[in-house]
Design an enzyme around this catalytic site. Sequence first.
Site, mmCIF file in Angstrom:
data_model
loop_
_atom_site.group_PDB
_atom_site.id
_atom_site.type_symbol
_atom_site.label_atom_id
_atom_site.label_comp_id
_atom_site.label_asym_id
_atom_site.label_seq_id
_atom_site.Cartn_x
_atom_site.Cartn_y
_atom_site.Cartn_z
ATOM 1 N N PHE A 34 35.079 -52.692 -7.248
ATOM 2 C CA PHE A 34 35.146 -51.279 -7.661
ATOM 3 C C PHE A 34 34.017 -50.965 -8.644
ATOM 4 O O PHE A 34 33.305 -49.968 -8.501
ATOM 5 C CB PHE A 34 36.512 -50.979 -8.305
ATOM 6 C CG PHE A 34 36.717 -49.528 -8.665
ATOM 7 C CD1 PHE A 34 37.295 -48.648 -7.768
ATOM 8 C CD2 PHE A 34 36.325 -49.040 -9.914
ATOM 9 C CE1 PHE A 34 37.477 -47.306 -8.095
ATOM 10 C CE2 PHE A 34 36.484 -47.706 -10.257
ATOM 11 C CZ PHE A 34 37.071 -46.833 -9.338
ATOM 12 N N ASP A 35 33.858 -51.824 -9.638
ATOM 13 C CA ASP A 35 32.818 -51.616 -10.659
ATOM 14 C C ASP A 35 31.421 -51.615 -10.044
ATOM 15 O O ASP A 35 30.540 -50.848 -10.468
ATOM 16 C CB ASP A 35 32.910 -52.686 -11.745
ATOM 17 C CG ASP A 35 34.143 -52.518 -12.619
ATOM 18 O OD1 ASP A 35 34.714 -51.411 -12.617
ATOM 19 O OD2 ASP A 35 34.549 -53.498 -13.275
ATOM 20 N N GLU A 170 52.647 -34.282 -18.661
ATOM 21 C CA GLU A 170 52.695 -34.871 -19.998
ATOM 22 C C GLU A 170 51.687 -36.016 -20.074
ATOM 23 O O GLU A 170 51.663 -36.883 -19.200
ATOM 24 C CB GLU A 170 54.106 -35.409 -20.250
ATOM 25 C CG GLU A 170 54.518 -35.413 -21.685
ATOM 26 C CD GLU A 170 54.976 -34.047 -22.190
ATOM 27 O OE1 GLU A 170 55.296 -33.969 -23.388
ATOM 28 O OE2 GLU A 170 55.007 -33.075 -21.425
ATOM 29 N N CYS A 406 58.210 -18.298 -58.436
ATOM 30 C CA CYS A 406 57.909 -17.141 -59.291
ATOM 31 C C CYS A 406 59.046 -16.811 -60.252
ATOM 32 O O CYS A 406 58.953 -15.837 -60.998
ATOM 33 C CB CYS A 406 57.568 -15.928 -58.437
ATOM 34 S SG CYS A 406 58.969 -15.319 -57.461
ATOM 35 N N CYS A 427 55.054 -13.324 -55.032
ATOM 36 C CA CYS A 427 55.487 -14.723 -54.957
ATOM 37 C C CYS A 427 54.445 -15.483 -54.129
ATOM 38 O O CYS A 427 54.262 -15.189 -52.935
ATOM 39 C CB CYS A 427 56.863 -14.813 -54.315
ATOM 40 S SG CYS A 427 57.503 -16.501 -54.185
#
Length: 665
Positions: A34-35, A170, A406, A427
Amino acid sequence: MEVKDRIEQLREELQLHNYNYYILDQPSISDFEFDQKLKTLEALEKKYPAFDDPNSPTKRVGGEVTKNFETVVHENRMYSLSNSYSKEDLIDWETRISKLVDGPIAYVCELKYDGASISITYENAELKQAVTRGDGAQGDNVTANIKTIQSVPLKLNGKDVPEKFDIRGEIILPFEGFAKMNQERLKNGEEPYANPRNTASGSLKLQDSAEVAKRPLACFLYNITGEKLGIQTQIESLEKAQKWGFQVPPHFKLANSIEEVLAYVNYWDQERFNLPYETDGVVIKVNQLQQQEELGFTAKSPRWAMAYKFKAEQESTRLEEITYQVGRTGAITPVANLAPVQLAGTTVKRASLHNADQIEKLDIREGDVVFVEKGGEIIPKIVGVDFTKRDTSSQPTNYISHCPECNTELVRTEGEALHFCPNATSCPPQVTGRIQHFISRKAMDVEGLGGETVALLVKEKLIENYADLYTLKKEQVLPLERMAEKSAQNLIDGIEKSKQISFERVLFGLGIRYVGETVAKKLAKEFKSMPKLMQASFEDLIQVDEIGERIAESLIQFFEVKSNVEIVNRLANYGLQMQVSEEELNQASSKLKDLTFVISGVFEKVSRKELKSLIEKNGGKNTSSLSKKTSYLIAGEQMGPSKKEKAEKLGVHLITEEEFLTMLE
């Protein structure tokens, strides 16, 4: 063989081998072979750049650097799922939806993968772009990073692939790959990653795609969205996705009853611990896509799907101190500061205590050993106290009476769970929080301005409210920390550009209590302009669809405050959109005013989505269930007989697609 043909042949071979290896788990050549093929293709592409292809298998090694991820609006919104935590919740859900659709309902059960959500768009069978979920309406363009994930096909197989569609899934990091990454980090003297989910999510936003390519990420796909897909069921969509080249885990199952759904849940509640990746529940979907369309969506979630969450992990630790946070609306949230404890793969130091009633109900005190749980919420929560370990000198918790920021005396309205600080104008957390909400994506979406910069602008007294943003000048922001010439100009340009944001989003941005995104849309559509909304009476407001007494009271109270009216008037003077655009007004009509429609079946001339849009644009209202208030049932092909019977029984008029379109002429 010509060079172009050789390149095409190598691409097709590598694509097939990639599919065999990652999708079918049936490699047909060795990694070495493959490589070698990949290197040959790389050399040819480099020598003959005229034959470049953005979806070539050679692009998986990455190398593209993205400094700023472009924001992209989802063509089809990414909804979140409603969660259930008990079998009773699922039974209740099944009872609800059974009343809304005709005929028997079958379900598809799928495992809920714990990773980072992604939406990938394909056109003409080729990957076009990949966008994170973001806020559901828009996300970040992470295409360069997604292309490096080996299980994401760059080109699809088959002749029945739709011309254009989005596929949702995902991005996950399997346990084995996660362990190897951490081994490498420890060997290099680096801190290990906390958990697979956060690592997978963080990988999508790495600036160098070559770094992403080094990570053993996988992508599990589970939903196809688009128009004219030629698909009738969820099961069919999963099977077709597998055939086209997507990695769809084999654990999905068709269930013909809620009893079969519960059996699936029970099985995976135990078996999940044997999976090679994280899963935190089961997703149950109505199988028939036509029934899904009839059920539709709420403002946040599809009615046709439900997530069942497995029981949360629980640990005990000591509660060291209770502190109090002030939100942008003035709501006070008590927070438990804990002795650090490992829970669900993360170190937990803080947990929500919700409100004074919850503290009193559980009798939570500083110094207690408490039980902490991490379920569907992002923030862990305390679910109980170990009274056997309580100190005998322990004193009950006295809830604070004044704002921790506050010192204003807190108020608590009858029937409300939370205490509030009424000092909205000065605040500090409220001032900062309101401006941060105003500039957020769903509101004004001010490019070049983030939450930290807002806090800095408030701290340096350059702004006191969101109207002040529109008086800022570049020379005022240049001296700020981490602010350069270009970023200062981007900030000013982003503020100026926000003046084009639609009226409904300006209204949402004001931060009026209970006026969320959906409510703002309904109010904008009804009153058309800010002056008319400000003059609306309580009775006028509650006449609007889905506007109840609580929302109406909140609006009246907001516009009774002189400073709020002054700020809104300033925003109008600065050129913000304070009415529905001319284009929208021209498109709208009142032909269907006061009429309510239910849509059922399959249609030829226009899609269900277009029908709903036409009803709304012409002043009508869409509902999902028949009642005496329904004016018309638009009946398409394959509409169930029980819906027809119910319409006749209630005296609801049945009309065809053609008759409806005639009403608009």
